[in-house]
Design a protein around this motif. Structure first.
Motif, mmCIF file in Angstrom:
data_model
loop_
_atom_site.group_PDB
_atom_site.id
_atom_site.type_symbol
_atom_site.label_atom_id
_atom_site.label_comp_id
_atom_site.label_asym_id
_atom_site.label_seq_id
_atom_site.Cartn_x
_atom_site.Cartn_y
_atom_site.Cartn_z
ATOM 1 N N TYR A 93 6.229 3.791 -0.610
ATOM 2 C CA TYR A 93 5.918 4.693 -1.706
ATOM 3 C C TYR A 93 5.931 3.953 -3.038
ATOM 4 N N CYS A 94 4.873 4.172 -3.816
ATOM 5 C CA CYS A 94 4.804 3.569 -5.141
ATOM 6 C C CYS A 94 5.734 4.323 -6.089
ATOM 7 N N ASN A 95 5.899 3.825 -7.309
ATOM 8 C CA ASN A 95 6.858 4.470 -8.207
ATOM 9 C C ASN A 95 6.419 5.874 -8.635
ATOM 10 N N SER A 96 5.123 6.178 -8.548
ATOM 11 C CA SER A 96 4.674 7.531 -8.858
ATOM 12 C C SER A 96 4.940 8.508 -7.721
ATOM 13 N N CYS A 97 4.930 7.981 -6.506
ATOM 14 C CA CYS A 97 5.055 8.850 -5.327
ATOM 15 C C CYS A 97 6.460 8.837 -4.732
ATOM 16 N N GLY A 98 7.285 7.899 -5.194
ATOM 17 C CA GLY A 98 8.578 7.557 -4.627
ATOM 18 C C GLY A 98 9.548 8.646 -4.387
ATOM 19 N N ILE B 197 0.841 -1.189 0.000
ATOM 20 C CA ILE B 197 0.000 0.000 0.000
ATOM 21 C C ILE B 197 0.883 1.248 0.000
ATOM 22 N N CYS B 198 0.603 2.165 -0.942
ATOM 23 C CA CYS B 198 1.347 3.430 -0.981
ATOM 24 C C CYS B 198 0.822 4.355 0.102
ATOM 25 N N ILE B 199 1.732 4.846 0.950
ATOM 26 C CA ILE B 199 1.292 5.666 2.075
ATOM 27 C C ILE B 199 1.038 7.104 1.652
ATOM 28 N N LYS B 200 1.287 7.400 0.367
ATOM 29 C CA LYS B 200 0.966 8.755 -0.097
ATOM 30 C C LYS B 200 -0.335 8.766 -0.907
ATOM 31 N N CYS B 201 -0.445 7.924 -1.935
ATOM 32 C CA CYS B 201 -1.620 7.961 -2.803
ATOM 33 C C CYS B 201 -2.599 6.820 -2.537
ATOM 34 N N SER B 202 -2.275 5.957 -1.593
ATOM 35 C CA SER B 202 -3.160 4.851 -1.203
ATOM 36 C C SER B 202 -3.322 3.761 -2.259
#
Ligand SMILES: [Mn+2]
Ligand SMILES: [Mn+2]
Ligand SMILES: [Zn+2]
Ligand SMILES: [Zn+2]
Lengths: 147, 147
Positions: free
Chosen positions: A142-147, A102-107
């Motif tokens: 963090y996902c690759n978009s939010c990383g 789970i991305c902690i920025k964009c969910s």
DNA sequence: CCTTAATTGAAAATGAATATCAATTTCTTT
DNA sequence: AAAGAAATTGATATTCATTTTCAATTAAGG
């Protein structure tokens, strides 16, 4: 197996469970179940209720809670809690168990499966004298978009 | 490091955090913190409140919640949720991170750590473009007494 | 149809956690 | 030691997700 056949299978499976337990078929249950079976996300109650009311107005939220509980009992839904205080539901995965990142920025929620991890879990438990029935593995980051 | 020295260290660490953030030292905080630091279990709010009131009567539950939040912020406490709807707290482990196995019959909680699993988690995440910040791994099953 | 048992939705209740706020306490400055 | 500013406290109210209650409605089977 096509999406449609899959939907029919799940509806039939639910029907069988209801028959076996003296439960009745209702428009509300059918609506909620169909919406849930068609969803391919980790859907929460709010979303289910909103969509259900478009098909069958005046559905109460208690009925959605009750129907999801029924789907869980019948093994067709899996409840998930990713730490934001609300339960999400996903269809019983046809291709077996999986875990989540789970991305902690964009969910954003991504599914994965690592059989080596699964095996090591059983091994760790065995060493401690435990027999594992189920487990929860969630990675947060963090996902690759939010990383 | 003796238990007592460890307690003193943690109390001092809390004091330092409070000083740095213009927070005040109170009897209630000291009582709750000391009880928590001395506990070596995964303690819940109810237990903390009961024990705290034996030392310092009339402590409100809001104060316990607030103090535990403070201890988490200062890095001295780790909140855990094992699926029964209530948060449990444990001391920051001095020997590093660990995961949990929970008996679904007697609720016994056992800690374990498997570095191979930890490494595979990072590897799985990397493949999916994620950068892991933390994770939750819980195994549920039967302990050797219940198995 | 009739009967019975299950289901429904509105509203109330629950339970954990947080927010409010007046009164109290701490800490720093005189 | 006294005062003032700022933080803290506990009682209480509030929030939010979920469950329960219950009278009215509806499904299923004979
Ligand atoms: Mn999933
Ligand atoms: Mn632990
Ligand atoms: Zn993201
Ligand atoms: Zn056990």
């Amino acid at each position: 197996m096509s999406n449609n056949a899959d939907l029919e299978n799940r509806m039939a499976s639910l029907k069988a469970y209801m028959d076996a337990n003296h439960l009745k078929s209702t428009a509300q249950r059918d609506t909620i179940a169909e919406i849930f079976f068609k969803s391919n996300t980790h859907i929460n109650l709010e979303e289910l209720l909103t969509k259900a009311r478009k098909k069958t107005a005046k559905i109460g939220h208690a009925t959605v809670y009750r129907t999801m509980k029924l789907l869980i009992e019948s093994g067709l839904a899996v409840p998930r809690q990713f730490g934001d205080g609300q339960t999400r539901y996903e269809n019983l995965p046809r291709d077996g168990h999986h875990d989540h990142i789970i991305c902690i920025k964009c969910s954003k929620i991504t599914e994965f499966r690592n059989d080596e991890i699964e095996a090591l879990q059983l091994e760790s438990a065995k060493k401690l004298g435990f027999k594992v029935i189920n487990h929860k593995l969630e990675l947060y980051g963090y996902c690759n978009s939010c990383g």
